[in-house]
Design a protein around this motif. Structure first.
Motif, PDB file in Angstrom:
ATOM      1  N   VAL A   1     -13.169   2.409   7.791  1.00  0.00           N
ATOM      2  CA  VAL A   1     -11.870   2.571   7.122  1.00  0.00           C
ATOM      3  C   VAL A   1     -12.015   3.639   6.037  1.00  0.00           C
ATOM      4  CG1 VAL A   1     -11.101   0.184   7.500  1.00  0.00           C
ATOM      5  CG2 VAL A   1     -12.402   0.747   5.434  1.00  0.00           C
ATOM      6  N   GLY A   2     -10.887   4.146   5.601  1.00  0.00           N
ATOM      7  CA  GLY A   2     -10.921   5.126   4.513  1.00  0.00           C
ATOM      8  C   GLY A   2     -10.816   4.478   3.140  1.00  0.00           C
ATOM      9  N   MET A   3     -10.293   3.236   3.107  1.00  0.00           N
ATOM     10  CA  MET A   3     -10.099   2.538   1.831  1.00  0.00           C
ATOM     11  C   MET A   3     -10.355   1.057   2.057  1.00  0.00           C
ATOM     12  SD  MET A   3      -6.479   4.282   0.875  1.00  0.00           S
ATOM     13  CE  MET A   3      -5.993   4.366   2.578  1.00  0.00           C
ATOM     14  N   LEU A   4     -11.060   0.443   1.127  1.00  0.00           N
ATOM     15  CA  LEU A   4     -11.382  -0.978   1.266  1.00  0.00           C
ATOM     16  C   LEU A   4     -11.037  -1.725  -0.015  1.00  0.00           C
ATOM     17  CD1 LEU A   4     -12.708  -3.211   2.989  1.00  0.00           C
ATOM     18  CD2 LEU A   4     -14.901  -2.565   1.976  1.00  0.00           C
ATOM     19  N   GLY A   5     -10.197  -2.736   0.114  1.00  0.00           N
ATOM     20  CA  GLY A   5      -9.918  -3.634  -1.010  1.00  0.00           C
ATOM     21  C   GLY A   5     -10.918  -4.780  -0.958  1.00  0.00           C
ATOM     22  N   ILE A   6     -11.724  -4.940  -2.004  1.00  0.00           N
ATOM     23  CA  ILE A   6     -12.718  -6.023  -2.038  1.00  0.00           C
ATOM     24  C   ILE A   6     -12.194  -7.073  -3.009  1.00  0.00           C
ATOM     25  CG2 ILE A   6     -15.125  -6.596  -2.563  1.00  0.00           C
ATOM     26  CD1 ILE A   6     -15.666  -3.513  -2.079  1.00  0.00           C
ATOM     27  N   ASN A   7     -11.781  -8.189  -2.474  1.00  0.00           N
ATOM     28  CA  ASN A   7     -11.115  -9.236  -3.274  1.00  0.00           C
ATOM     29  C   ASN A   7      -9.941  -8.618  -4.039  1.00  0.00           C
ATOM     30  OD1 ASN A   7     -13.006 -11.190  -2.421  1.00  0.00           O
ATOM     31  ND2 ASN A   7     -14.448 -10.458  -3.967  1.00  0.00           N
TER      32      ASN A   7
ATOM     33  N   HIS B   1      -4.807   8.315  -8.845  1.00  0.00           N
ATOM     34  CA  HIS B   1      -6.126   8.930  -8.996  1.00  0.00           C
ATOM     35  C   HIS B   1      -7.153   8.410  -7.988  1.00  0.00           C
ATOM     36  CE1 HIS B   1      -6.318   5.275 -11.308  1.00  0.00           C
ATOM     37  NE2 HIS B   1      -7.615   5.374 -11.392  1.00  0.00           N
ATOM     38  N   ILE B   2      -6.652   7.701  -6.969  1.00  0.00           N
ATOM     39  CA  ILE B   2      -7.532   7.160  -5.921  1.00  0.00           C
ATOM     40  C   ILE B   2      -7.313   7.966  -4.636  1.00  0.00           C
ATOM     41  CG2 ILE B   2      -7.733   5.168  -4.385  1.00  0.00           C
ATOM     42  CD1 ILE B   2      -7.232   3.413  -6.851  1.00  0.00           C
ATOM     43  N   PRO B   3      -8.398   8.336  -3.940  1.00  0.00           N
ATOM     44  CA  PRO B   3      -8.200   9.105  -2.698  1.00  0.00           C
ATOM     45  C   PRO B   3      -7.655   8.232  -1.587  1.00  0.00           C
ATOM     46  CG  PRO B   3     -10.535   8.698  -3.075  1.00  0.00           C
ATOM     47  CD  PRO B   3      -9.819   8.140  -4.261  1.00  0.00           C
ATOM     48  N   PHE B   4      -6.504   8.617  -1.063  1.00  0.00           N
ATOM     49  CA  PHE B   4      -5.813   7.843  -0.023  1.00  0.00           C
ATOM     50  C   PHE B   4      -5.953   8.584   1.296  1.00  0.00           C
ATOM     51  CE2 PHE B   4      -2.493   6.120   2.515  1.00  0.00           C
ATOM     52  CZ  PHE B   4      -2.125   4.894   1.977  1.00  0.00           C
TER      53      PHE B   4
ATOM     54  N   ARG C   1      -7.242  13.804   2.288  1.00  0.00           N
ATOM     55  CA  ARG C   1      -7.011  12.760   1.294  1.00  0.00           C
ATOM     56  C   ARG C   1      -5.852  13.170   0.402  1.00  0.00           C
ATOM     57  NH1 ARG C   1      -9.310  10.464   4.480  1.00  0.00           N
ATOM     58  NH2 ARG C   1     -11.160   9.147   4.367  1.00  0.00           N
ATOM     59  N   GLU C   2      -5.040  12.173   0.023  1.00  0.00           N
ATOM     60  CA  GLU C   2      -3.930  12.439  -0.893  1.00  0.00           C
ATOM     61  C   GLU C   2      -4.181  11.698  -2.198  1.00  0.00           C
ATOM     62  OE1 GLU C   2      -0.395  11.463   1.560  1.00  0.00           O
ATOM     63  OE2 GLU C   2      -0.173  13.630   1.704  1.00  0.00           O
ATOM     64  N   GLY C   3      -3.638  12.245  -3.289  1.00  0.00           N
ATOM     65  CA  GLY C   3      -3.948  11.673  -4.599  1.00  0.00           C
ATOM     66  C   GLY C   3      -5.368  12.028  -4.979  1.00  0.00           C
ATOM     67  N   SER C   4      -5.749  11.684  -6.209  1.00  0.00           N
ATOM     68  CA  SER C   4      -7.123  11.877  -6.708  1.00  0.00           C
ATOM     69  C   SER C   4      -7.443  13.367  -6.885  1.00  0.00           C
ATOM     70  CB  SER C   4      -8.160  11.228  -5.782  1.00  0.00           C
ATOM     71  OG  SER C   4      -8.471  12.035  -4.662  1.00  0.00           O
ATOM     72  N   SER C   5      -8.659  13.614  -7.327  1.00  0.00           N
ATOM     73  CA  SER C   5      -9.082  15.005  -7.486  1.00  0.00           C
ATOM     74  C   SER C   5      -9.309  15.668  -6.131  1.00  0.00           C
ATOM     75  CB  SER C   5     -10.356  15.076  -8.329  1.00  0.00           C
ATOM     76  OG  SER C   5     -11.298  14.193  -7.782  1.00  0.00           O
ATOM     77  N   TYR C   6      -9.484  14.846  -5.079  1.00  0.00           N
ATOM     78  CA  TYR C   6      -9.640  15.425  -3.735  1.00  0.00           C
ATOM     79  C   TYR C   6      -8.300  15.906  -3.191  1.00  0.00           C
ATOM     80  CZ  TYR C   6     -14.098  13.022  -4.040  1.00  0.00           C
ATOM     81  OH  TYR C   6     -15.325  12.584  -4.453  1.00  0.00           O
ATOM     82  N   GLY C   7      -7.212  15.326  -3.672  1.00  0.00           N
ATOM     83  CA  GLY C   7      -5.893  15.615  -3.122  1.00  0.00           C
ATOM     84  C   GLY C   7      -5.504  17.075  -3.270  1.00  0.00           C
TER      85      GLY C   7
END
Ligand code: ADP
Length: 511
Positions: A465-471, A479-482, A492-498
């Motif tokens: 996966v590209g994103m993982l929610g842990i609990n 500011h999170i790469p989506f 990736r969208e958002g974040s400094s990578y966006g």
């Protein structure tokens, strides 16, 4: 009385009825015709929108690109900051427009506008942080530098499920980088995009820097954007099927691409998880936007030893869900976007039942009735009787449904449900859970519920996966790469990578 008049906007100018091309609110484009926009909760027409001329829009963006690329970062940051402020200042109106055309509860629409604004704010900052490099030299007297430059004109195609946030998540980094844009919003939800464009214009967006082409012929507009020589990059959020088509079309000119496509998120619940936390997180990640998000929980994988306890808790939580029009307070779930969406969700549910799934819980939808659905400021008593009669609810509401005994082979496990249906399957071992989670073609988001540190690390490394929610369930912020892996697309969208998606590197070897 049309719904246009029923919307009680503080700033009625936000409700635009024309595409926005070359700095003009489009009379000149009326030869492209008009189309109607409907409220999915009632089926009533909200207004009509004049279609834009995509070639004219590309020409305008190309013309503006040269000058826009030369603006300073601080000028672009200041423009984005002004736009951000205007979006926040108009939040109640924007949320009302969004709920009218998309259906989600007003509180969710308000949250989306804040989320959409956060991308503008974040990329106003990122505009100032675009940095090149000076490299070590190996030849005396030589200087080696890397410049970061805007890629050029961007064609952006956005979906209906987040009519504000998907627009700003693309436009803000493009503008921060110095790229001009032709935006084609979903024909189901163009009004929010146009309102945002109106505010961008007020914030000082130069002529041609942003063009919004509303059009019912999405395939034609998409093909033109993908094949026109003046377009340098395509950014798309939508279905995997259309993403693949755009990639093929864009290959003729080898355009840069960012594709944020469908997902099929697993939520894996282990016996050692905090079940209160897991159920609350799954409720949020499953039922937000009536289940119509690409990071929605699609498959709930529960360790068999706790399946009965988990199902009971999920069922109890689902019993509290209220389904109804987004303008009425206390509704958690609005309508689905269209009758076709309802049919698709129901077909998945019916085929799962035919293959052995058990309906553990099925909620209620509001009866078709004379609804008191008028937005803020108007009660049903203010409406004439004829209007009340035409304010019946549409058939787009789908009951929250809990299915157990789901198998991985069922269509409901292999496709995005995009509706308020929770589908639970069980596993026995960690290896089985991991295999089930990864045995799908897409890989956007995933959710993991356990207290075991070693397991958290193992699954964090192994889940595709590209994103993982842990609990956790709230996994998207500015500011999170989506973005995803496999057939969920790339970029990736958002974040400094966006912002990197809108920049290209030019190397200077200076002798
Ligand atoms: P969804 O299944 O979420 O509706 P789509 O991929 O159908 O996703 O739509 C996302 C966006 O892509 C919308 O703006 C829609 O108008 C556009 N679109 C749909 N079909 C095409 C196509 N063939 N070419 C280009 N854009 C398309």
């Amino acid at each position: 009385m049309s719904q246009t008049q029923l919307l009680s906007l503080n700033n009625p100018a936000l409700l635009r009825q024309h595409s926005f091309v070359a700095g003009e609110w489009g009379e000149a484009d009326s030869k492209e015709g008009m189309f109607a926009v409907y409220n999915p909760a009632t089926g009533q027409q909200i207004t009509t929108v004049a279609q834009g001329d995509v070639v004219k829009a590309i020409d305008a963006a190309a013309k503006a690109q040269v000058g826009f690329a030369r603006t300073t970062a601080i000028e672009r940051a200041a423009f984005l900051s002004r736009w951000h402020q205007l979006v926040l200042a108009n939040l109640p109106d924007l949320a009302q427009i969004l709920t009218a055309e998309q259906g989600k509860p007003l509180s969710e629409a308000e949250a989306e506008i804040r989320y959409a604004a956060s991308f503008i704010e974040w990329f106003a900052g990122e505009a100032m942080r675009v940095q090149g490099d000076v490299l070590a030299t190996t030849v005396p007297g030589q200087r080696l530098l890397n410049l970061k430059q805007p890629v050029g004109v961007v064609g952006a195609i956005t979906p209906w499920n987040f009519p504000a946030a998907m627009v700003t998540r693309k436009l803000a980094p493009a503008f921060a980088a110095g790229c001009t844009v032709v935006l084609k919003p979903s024909e189901l939800t163009p009004l929010t995009a146009l309102a945002l464009a109106f505010l961008a214009e007020q914030a000082g967006c130069g002529k041609g820097v942003l063009n919004v082409v509303c059009h019912q012929d999405a395939a034609r507009v998409g093909q033109t954007l993908c094949t026109h020589d003046a377009v340098a990059k395509i950014t798309f959020t939508g279905s995997t099927v259309v993403g693949k088509q755009l990639m093929q079309q864009a290959s003729s000119g080898l355009k840069r691409l960012s594709l944020e496509l469908g997902g099929n998120a697993p939520a894996i619940v282990f016996a050692d998880a905090d079940l209160d936390q897991a159920v609350a997180a799954i409720m949020a990640a499953k039922f937000r936007n009536a289940g119509q998000t690409c990071i929605c929980v699609n498959r709930i994988l529960v360790e068999a030893s706790i399946a009965e306890v988990f199902n009971k808790r999920l069922e109890d939580a689902m019993k509290t869900l209220q389904v109804g029009p987004g303008f009425e307070p206390n509704h958690h779930i609005g309508p689905l976007i269209s009758p076709q969406a309802v049919s698709k969700v129901d077909a998945l549910v019916q085929s799962a039942i035919a293959e052995g799934a058990v309906v553990r819980f099925r909620g209620q939808v509001p009866a078709k009735r004379c609804a008191e659905i008028s937005p803020a400021g108007l009660s049903s008593a203010d409406l004439p009787p004829a209007e009340l009669a035409s304010a019946d609810l549409s058939a787009n509401f789908y009951p929250p449904t809990l299915l157990t005994h789901i198998k991985q082979s069922m269509a409901i496990s292999q496709q995005e449900i995009f509706g308020p249906v929770a589908a639970v399957q069980t596993f026995v071992t960690d290896a089985e859970a991991l295999a089930l989670a990864n045995e799908v073609k897409t890989g956007l988001a995933g959710y993991l519920f356990t207290r075991d540190q070693a397991r958290i690390w193992h699954f964090s490394e192994q889940l595709q996966v590209g994103m993982l929610g842990i609990n956790a369930s709230a996994i998207s912020q500015a500011h999170i790469p989506f973005g995803g892996v496999k057939e969920s697309g790339f970029g990736r969208e958002g974040s400094s990578y966006g912002i990197a998606e809108y920049l290209q590197i030019k190397h200077l070897c200076w002798g």
